[in-house]
Design a protein around this motif. Structure first.
Motif, PDB file in Angstrom:
ATOM      1  N   ALA A 116      10.069  11.008 -10.236  1.00  0.00           N
ATOM      2  CA  ALA A 116      10.350  11.497  -8.880  1.00  0.00           C
ATOM      3  C   ALA A 116       9.086  12.052  -8.229  1.00  0.00           C
ATOM      4  O   ALA A 116       8.836  11.813  -7.041  1.00  0.00           O
ATOM      5  CB  ALA A 116      11.439  12.560  -8.927  1.00  0.00           C
ATOM      6  N   ALA A 117       8.257  12.769  -9.008  1.00  0.00           N
ATOM      7  CA  ALA A 117       7.006  13.315  -8.475  1.00  0.00           C
ATOM      8  C   ALA A 117       6.036  12.195  -8.116  1.00  0.00           C
ATOM      9  O   ALA A 117       5.353  12.259  -7.084  1.00  0.00           O
ATOM     10  CB  ALA A 117       6.375  14.264  -9.492  1.00  0.00           C
ATOM     11  N   ALA A 118       5.971  11.151  -8.951  1.00  0.00           N
ATOM     12  CA  ALA A 118       5.083  10.015  -8.674  1.00  0.00           C
ATOM     13  C   ALA A 118       5.542   9.261  -7.428  1.00  0.00           C
ATOM     14  O   ALA A 118       4.716   8.805  -6.625  1.00  0.00           O
ATOM     15  CB  ALA A 118       5.045   9.082  -9.872  1.00  0.00           C
ATOM     16  N   ALA A 119       6.840   9.117  -7.232  1.00  0.00           N
ATOM     17  CA  ALA A 119       7.369   8.446  -6.033  1.00  0.00           C
ATOM     18  C   ALA A 119       7.021   9.252  -4.789  1.00  0.00           C
ATOM     19  O   ALA A 119       6.673   8.681  -3.752  1.00  0.00           O
ATOM     20  CB  ALA A 119       8.868   8.249  -6.152  1.00  0.00           C
ATOM     21  N   GLN A 120       7.099  10.558  -4.878  1.00  0.00           N
ATOM     22  CA  GLN A 120       6.743  11.428  -3.755  1.00  0.00           C
ATOM     23  C   GLN A 120       5.259  11.295  -3.438  1.00  0.00           C
ATOM     24  O   GLN A 120       4.871  11.153  -2.280  1.00  0.00           O
ATOM     25  CB  GLN A 120       7.092  12.886  -4.082  1.00  0.00           C
ATOM     26  N   GLU A 121       4.431  11.311  -4.469  1.00  0.00           N
ATOM     27  CA  GLU A 121       2.985  11.283  -4.292  1.00  0.00           C
ATOM     28  C   GLU A 121       2.487   9.908  -3.838  1.00  0.00           C
ATOM     29  O   GLU A 121       1.688   9.807  -2.913  1.00  0.00           O
ATOM     30  CB  GLU A 121       2.326  11.658  -5.628  1.00  0.00           C
ATOM     31  N   GLN A 122       2.971   8.837  -4.482  1.00  0.00           N
ATOM     32  CA  GLN A 122       2.435   7.500  -4.218  1.00  0.00           C
ATOM     33  C   GLN A 122       3.117   6.798  -3.050  1.00  0.00           C
ATOM     34  O   GLN A 122       2.483   6.044  -2.327  1.00  0.00           O
ATOM     35  CB  GLN A 122       2.552   6.639  -5.479  1.00  0.00           C
ATOM     36  N   LEU A 123       4.411   6.996  -2.872  1.00  0.00           N
ATOM     37  CA  LEU A 123       5.157   6.276  -1.842  1.00  0.00           C
ATOM     38  C   LEU A 123       5.558   7.151  -0.664  1.00  0.00           C
ATOM     39  O   LEU A 123       5.967   6.644   0.367  1.00  0.00           O
ATOM     40  CB  LEU A 123       6.424   5.655  -2.450  1.00  0.00           C
ATOM     41  N   GLY A 124       5.520   8.461  -0.851  1.00  0.00           N
ATOM     42  CA  GLY A 124       5.948   9.370   0.200  1.00  0.00           C
ATOM     43  C   GLY A 124       7.464   9.431   0.343  1.00  0.00           C
ATOM     44  O   GLY A 124       7.978   9.869   1.359  1.00  0.00           O
ATOM     45  N   LEU A 125       8.190   8.986  -0.688  1.00  0.00           N
ATOM     46  CA  LEU A 125       9.651   8.997  -0.664  1.00  0.00           C
ATOM     47  C   LEU A 125      10.153  10.180  -1.472  1.00  0.00           C
ATOM     48  O   LEU A 125       9.785  10.355  -2.629  1.00  0.00           O
ATOM     49  CB  LEU A 125      10.210   7.701  -1.255  1.00  0.00           C
ATOM     50  N   ASP A 126      10.988  10.985  -0.860  1.00  0.00           N
ATOM     51  CA  ASP A 126      11.526  12.172  -1.531  1.00  0.00           C
ATOM     52  C   ASP A 126      12.787  11.781  -2.297  1.00  0.00           C
ATOM     53  O   ASP A 126      13.844  11.585  -1.709  1.00  0.00           O
ATOM     54  CB  ASP A 126      11.820  13.262  -0.500  1.00  0.00           C
ATOM     55  N   ILE A 127      12.658  11.668  -3.609  1.00  0.00           N
ATOM     56  CA  ILE A 127      13.777  11.290  -4.475  1.00  0.00           C
ATOM     57  C   ILE A 127      14.087  12.469  -5.384  1.00  0.00           C
ATOM     58  O   ILE A 127      13.189  13.025  -6.020  1.00  0.00           O
ATOM     59  CB  ILE A 127      13.427  10.050  -5.326  1.00  0.00           C
ATOM     60  N   ASP A 128      15.347  12.840  -5.472  1.00  0.00           N
ATOM     61  CA  ASP A 128      15.768  13.931  -6.345  1.00  0.00           C
ATOM     62  C   ASP A 128      15.704  13.451  -7.796  1.00  0.00           C
ATOM     63  O   ASP A 128      16.149  12.343  -8.115  1.00  0.00           O
ATOM     64  CB  ASP A 128      17.191  14.354  -5.988  1.00  0.00           C
ATOM     65  N   LYS A 129      15.151  14.279  -8.691  1.00  0.00           N
ATOM     66  CA  LYS A 129      15.022  13.875 -10.095  1.00  0.00           C
ATOM     67  C   LYS A 129      16.379  13.624 -10.745  1.00  0.00           C
ATOM     68  O   LYS A 129      16.485  12.856 -11.687  1.00  0.00           O
ATOM     69  CB  LYS A 129      14.235  14.922 -10.884  1.00  0.00           C
ATOM     70  N   LYS A 130      17.438  14.248 -10.219  1.00  0.00           N
ATOM     71  CA  LYS A 130      18.772  14.052 -10.787  1.00  0.00           C
ATOM     72  C   LYS A 130      19.332  12.677 -10.451  1.00  0.00           C
ATOM     73  O   LYS A 130      20.254  12.209 -11.108  1.00  0.00           O
ATOM     74  CB  LYS A 130      19.722  15.133 -10.286  1.00  0.00           C
ATOM     75  N   LYS A 131      18.781  12.036  -9.429  1.00  0.00           N
ATOM     76  CA  LYS A 131      19.251  10.715  -9.032  1.00  0.00           C
ATOM     77  C   LYS A 131      18.583   9.602  -9.827  1.00  0.00           C
ATOM     78  O   LYS A 131      19.064   8.480  -9.839  1.00  0.00           O
ATOM     79  CB  LYS A 131      19.020  10.512  -7.539  1.00  0.00           C
ATOM     80  N   VAL A 132      17.468   9.912 -10.494  1.00  0.00           N
ATOM     81  CA  VAL A 132      16.792   8.932 -11.344  1.00  0.00           C
ATOM     82  C   VAL A 132      17.570   8.870 -12.654  1.00  0.00           C
ATOM     83  O   VAL A 132      17.678   9.854 -13.371  1.00  0.00           O
ATOM     84  CB  VAL A 132      15.319   9.329 -11.599  1.00  0.00           C
ATOM     85  N   GLN A 133      18.140   7.698 -12.952  1.00  0.00           N
ATOM     86  CA  GLN A 133      19.043   7.570 -14.093  1.00  0.00           C
ATOM     87  C   GLN A 133      18.358   6.897 -15.275  1.00  0.00           C
ATOM     88  O   GLN A 133      18.492   5.691 -15.487  1.00  0.00           O
ATOM     89  CB  GLN A 133      20.282   6.780 -13.686  1.00  0.00           C
ATOM     90  N   LEU A 134      17.646   7.688 -16.050  1.00  0.00           N
ATOM     91  CA  LEU A 134      17.025   7.178 -17.272  1.00  0.00           C
ATOM     92  C   LEU A 134      18.019   7.305 -18.417  1.00  0.00           C
ATOM     93  O   LEU A 134      18.580   8.374 -18.641  1.00  0.00           O
ATOM     94  CB  LEU A 134      15.781   8.006 -17.613  1.00  0.00           C
ATOM     95  N   LYS A 135      18.252   6.203 -19.129  1.00  0.00           N
ATOM     96  CA  LYS A 135      19.123   6.289 -20.305  1.00  0.00           C
ATOM     97  C   LYS A 135      18.412   7.087 -21.393  1.00  0.00           C
ATOM     98  O   LYS A 135      19.010   7.871 -22.098  1.00  0.00           O
ATOM     99  CB  LYS A 135      19.467   4.889 -20.793  1.00  0.00           C
ATOM    100  N   GLU A 136      17.126   6.855 -21.512  1.00  0.00           N
ATOM    101  CA  GLU A 136      16.284   7.610 -22.441  1.00  0.00           C
ATOM    102  C   GLU A 136      14.900   7.687 -21.828  1.00  0.00           C
ATOM    103  O   GLU A 136      14.534   6.864 -20.979  1.00  0.00           O
ATOM    104  CB  GLU A 136      16.245   6.919 -23.804  1.00  0.00           C
ATOM    105  N   GLN A 137      14.133   8.661 -22.251  1.00  0.00           N
ATOM    106  CA  GLN A 137      12.806   8.829 -21.677  1.00  0.00           C
ATOM    107  C   GLN A 137      11.910   7.668 -22.104  1.00  0.00           C
ATOM    108  O   GLN A 137      12.063   7.118 -23.194  1.00  0.00           O
ATOM    109  CB  GLN A 137      12.224  10.166 -22.105  1.00  0.00           C
ATOM    110  N   LEU A 138      10.971   7.312 -21.220  1.00  0.00           N
ATOM    111  CA  LEU A 138      10.075   6.184 -21.481  1.00  0.00           C
ATOM    112  C   LEU A 138       8.951   6.643 -22.412  1.00  0.00           C
ATOM    113  O   LEU A 138       8.151   7.483 -22.058  1.00  0.00           O
ATOM    114  CB  LEU A 138       9.510   5.659 -20.155  1.00  0.00           C
ATOM    115  N   LYS A 139       8.913   6.067 -23.627  1.00  0.00           N
ATOM    116  CA  LYS A 139       7.961   6.520 -24.637  1.00  0.00           C
ATOM    117  C   LYS A 139       6.915   5.467 -25.002  1.00  0.00           C
ATOM    118  O   LYS A 139       6.209   5.623 -25.969  1.00  0.00           O
ATOM    119  CB  LYS A 139       8.712   6.922 -25.914  1.00  0.00           C
TER     120      LYS A 139
END
Length: 149
Positions: A99-122
C-alpha cells in the motif's frame, strides 16, 4: 401502528424498514427513544427520497471503484527487500508495504486492509495481488519484488 425504523432494533427490523407494531410499543418505546417514527405520508416520502439518495451515492462509489480498479490492473509496483546468499529473502513483503509503494509510486491511496495477501511475499519475482476496492470490485495489482541494492 406502522413505524419506520430509524435504527436497527433487535428482533424487529433494520434501519429503514417499515414494521407493524402495537400502539403501546410504538408510543412508549420506539417513538420515545427515537428508534422510529410514525409511517405517515410525509415520513414515507422522506424515506423514499433518502433511499434514492443512498442508491445514487452507492452507484457513484461503485463507478469510482471500477475506475480505480482499471488503473490498478494497468499498473505495476516495485518493492525491494534485503536478500542473503543465494537470493534468499531476509524478510517479507506485507500488505502495508504494498500500500505504501502504491501511494509513493502511483499516487493511489489504497488502504492496507484492502490488499488481500493470502500469505506474505517471501521470494523475489512478480506477483499478482488482489485488492478489494468495493464489495463488487476486486482488482489485481502487479507487484514486482526485487533485491535491495
Amino acid at each position: 401502528m406502522k413505524v419506520i425504523l430509524l435504527q436497527d432494533v433487535k428482533s424487529l427490523g433494520k434501519k429503514g424498514d417499515i414494521v407493524e407494531v402495537n400502539d403501546g410499543y410504538a408510543r412508549n418505546f420506539l417513538l420515545k427513544t427515537k428508534k422510529g417514527v410514525e409511517a405517515n405520508n410525509k415520513n414515507m416520502n422522506d424515506l423514499k427520497l433518502h433511499k434514492a439518495n443512498q442508491d445514487k451515492i452507492a452507484q457513484e462509489q461503485l463507478e469510482a471503484a471500477r475506475e480505480l480498479g482499471k488503473k490498478l490492473e494497468e499498473s505495476k509496483v516495485t518493492v525491494s527487500i534485503k536478500t542473503g546468499e543465494g537470493g534468499r529473502a531476509f524478510g517479507s513483503v506485507s500488505s502495508k508495504e504494498i500500500a505504501a509503494a502504491a501511494q509513493e509510486q502511483l499516487g493511489l491511496d489504497i488502504d492496507k486492509k484492502k490488499v488481500q495477501l493470502k500469505e506474505q511475499l517471501k521470494s523475489l519475482g512478480t506477483f499478482h495481488v488482489p485488492v478489494k476496492l468495493h464489495p463488487k470490485v476486486t482488482a489485481e495489482l502487479t507487484v514486482n519484488v526485487t533485491e535491495e541494492a
